[in-house]
Design a protein around this motif. Structure first.
Motif, PDB file in Angstrom:
ATOM      1  N   SER A 184       4.831  45.800 -21.919  1.00 60.81           N
ATOM      2  CA  SER A 184       6.014  45.449 -20.853  1.00 60.81           C
ATOM      3  C   SER A 184       7.222  46.012 -21.558  1.00 60.81           C
ATOM      4  O   SER A 184       7.551  46.067 -22.741  1.00 60.81           O
ATOM      5  N   THR A 185       8.189  46.502 -20.608  1.00 59.29           N
ATOM      6  CA  THR A 185       9.400  47.023 -20.917  1.00 59.29           C
ATOM      7  C   THR A 185      10.445  46.009 -20.208  1.00 59.29           C
ATOM      8  O   THR A 185      11.574  46.473 -20.361  1.00 59.29           O
ATOM      9  N   LYS A 186      10.231  45.116 -19.720  1.00 61.66           N
ATOM     10  CA  LYS A 186      11.087  44.398 -18.850  1.00 61.66           C
ATOM     11  C   LYS A 186      12.152  43.632 -19.704  1.00 61.66           C
ATOM     12  O   LYS A 186      11.608  43.018 -20.783  1.00 61.66           O
ATOM     13  N   ASP A 187      13.415  43.519 -19.485  1.00 62.44           N
ATOM     14  CA  ASP A 187      14.276  42.492 -20.222  1.00 62.44           C
ATOM     15  C   ASP A 187      13.937  41.052 -19.989  1.00 62.44           C
ATOM     16  O   ASP A 187      13.738  40.729 -18.880  1.00 62.44           O
ATOM     17  N   CYS A 188      13.782  40.489 -21.032  1.00 60.79           N
ATOM     18  CA  CYS A 188      13.366  39.046 -21.050  1.00 60.79           C
ATOM     19  C   CYS A 188      13.963  38.424 -22.364  1.00 60.79           C
ATOM     20  O   CYS A 188      14.494  38.933 -23.454  1.00 60.79           O
ATOM     21  N   ARG A 189      13.914  37.102 -22.539  1.00 65.40           N
ATOM     22  CA  ARG A 189      14.366  36.450 -23.718  1.00 65.40           C
ATOM     23  C   ARG A 189      13.209  36.713 -24.897  1.00 65.40           C
ATOM     24  O   ARG A 189      12.067  36.433 -24.524  1.00 65.40           O
ATOM     25  N   MET A 190      13.548  37.042 -26.047  1.00 67.55           N
ATOM     26  CA  MET A 190      12.568  37.357 -27.270  1.00 67.55           C
ATOM     27  C   MET A 190      12.809  36.267 -28.288  1.00 67.55           C
ATOM     28  O   MET A 190      12.287  36.685 -29.354  1.00 67.55           O
ATOM     29  N   ARG A 191      13.518  35.181 -28.077  1.00 65.50           N
ATOM     30  CA  ARG A 191      13.553  34.079 -29.023  1.00 65.50           C
ATOM     31  C   ARG A 191      12.977  32.831 -28.248  1.00 65.50           C
ATOM     32  O   ARG A 191      13.214  32.501 -27.137  1.00 65.50           O
ATOM     33  N   ALA A 192      12.251  32.264 -29.206  1.00 62.11           N
ATOM     34  CA  ALA A 192      11.750  30.834 -28.604  1.00 62.11           C
ATOM     35  C   ALA A 192      11.733  29.724 -29.760  1.00 62.11           C
ATOM     36  O   ALA A 192      11.479  29.786 -30.820  1.00 62.11           O
ATOM     37  N   TYR A 193      12.088  28.487 -29.414  1.00 65.57           N
ATOM     38  CA  TYR A 193      11.973  27.260 -30.391  1.00 65.57           C
ATOM     39  C   TYR A 193      11.388  26.221 -29.434  1.00 65.57           C
ATOM     40  O   TYR A 193      11.878  25.681 -28.694  1.00 65.57           O
ATOM     41  N   LEU A 194      10.115  26.111 -29.888  1.00 67.86           N
ATOM     42  CA  LEU A 194       9.191  24.943 -29.140  1.00 67.86           C
ATOM     43  C   LEU A 194       9.186  23.735 -30.014  1.00 67.86           C
ATOM     44  O   LEU A 194       8.947  23.969 -31.461  1.00 67.86           O
ATOM     45  N   GLU A 195       9.401  22.500 -29.796  1.00 68.90           N
ATOM     46  CA  GLU A 195       9.693  21.364 -30.404  1.00 68.90           C
ATOM     47  C   GLU A 195       8.423  20.293 -29.941  1.00 68.90           C
ATOM     48  O   GLU A 195       8.819  19.872 -28.557  1.00 68.90           O
TER      49      GLU A 195
END
Length: 269
Positions: free
Chosen positions: A58-69
């Motif tokens: 995909s080339t769609k702009d999106c959030r590329m950082r994630a923090y899962l707790e």
């Protein structure tokens, strides 16, 4: 084996891949789609756009950082392994992935989880090969062009010079040191706009550098932040949790199972 049509469907839709994937559930082999809890589906759904972009799907702009707790026992390593297997198997280019853990024993858990997935889904064995400290896509090209997920302990030196498509930071609150490795990884992630950095961990100590990272991620609109409020997994029985409450110091139980950050003085926040 799977058909070319199935392969294409999995390549374009990570949720279809997860739904059909066979996984180990307490010693039994089950379809992942039949055992996932709603909070797992929610986290996967939030991460899928970034996962597809990191793999060139995909080339769609999106959030590329994630923090899962998530608290202990909430499928952290398994879910990371599922994500990593999909990215490595279906990337449109030789993927460069890096997974870091607190120590070599923790690092091996991710490799072993990926190995189990590949074993239970034999068609993946024609694509991915598990080595001592990495998993390799050997389906196309010569070895120099193969996609790899390199699995490391939390060693700062090994992180310099990487040009990643995917970075996994496993059990961040257990990393030793002053945060230098994290600083190296977050700056490496900035080298590619399509690099997905995913951090997963349970709660830790509020006086630590990890707390600052967590709070920054929680309040930053460019980050996907997800927190589970205590032990919510359907597979955790009250009997199991009651034993943990009896056997662990109260502060340790709060941190590990209730997912509550603790102060150095011993009070849960």
């Amino acid at each position: 084996m799977i058909t070319a049509k199935q392969f294409q469907r999995y390549a374009t839709d990570p949720s279809a891949f997860r739904n059909d994937l066979m996984v180990d559930v307490d010693g039994s082999v089950k379809r992942f789609g039949s055992v996932m809890d709603p909070w797992q589906l929610q986290d996967f759904s939030a991460l899928d756009p970034a996962l597809k972009r990191s793999a060139g799907r995909s080339t769609k702009d999106c959030r590329m950082r994630a923090y899962l707790e998530r608290a202990r026992g909430h499928s952290k390593t398994t879910d990371l392994a599922v994500m990593a297997v999909w990215a490595l198997a279906f990337s449109t280019r030789p993927l460069r992935g890096y997974a870091y853990a607190a120590d070599r024993d923790q690092a091996r858990l991710l490799r072993d989880a990926m190995q189990t997935i590949i074993r239970l889904n034999p068609w993946l064995g024609s694509i991915l090969t598990v080595e001592a400290h990495r998993v390799v896509n050997t389906a196309t090209g010569h070895p120099g062009e193969s996609g790899t997920l390199t699995i490391e302990a939390s060693d700062v030196g090994s992180s310099y010079g990487i040009l990643p498509d995917l970075i996994i930071a496993d059990e961040l609150v257990h990393w030793q040191g002053d945060g230098s490795l994290w600083n190296s990884l977050i700056s490496s992630a900035a080298k590619r706009t399509s690099c997905l950095l995913c951090c997963i961990s349970n709660a830790g100590f509020a006086e630590s550098w990890q707390w600052q990272i967590r709070e920054t991620a929680r309040t930053d609109e460019d980050w996907i932040f997800s927190r589970l409020d205590g032990p919510v997994a359907s597979w955790l029985s009250e009997k199991t949790l009651a034993e943990q409450r009896r056997m662990l110091p109260a502060i340790a139980y709060s941190r590990l199972w209730e997912n509550l950050w603790s102060s150095g003085g011993g009070d849960a926040l």
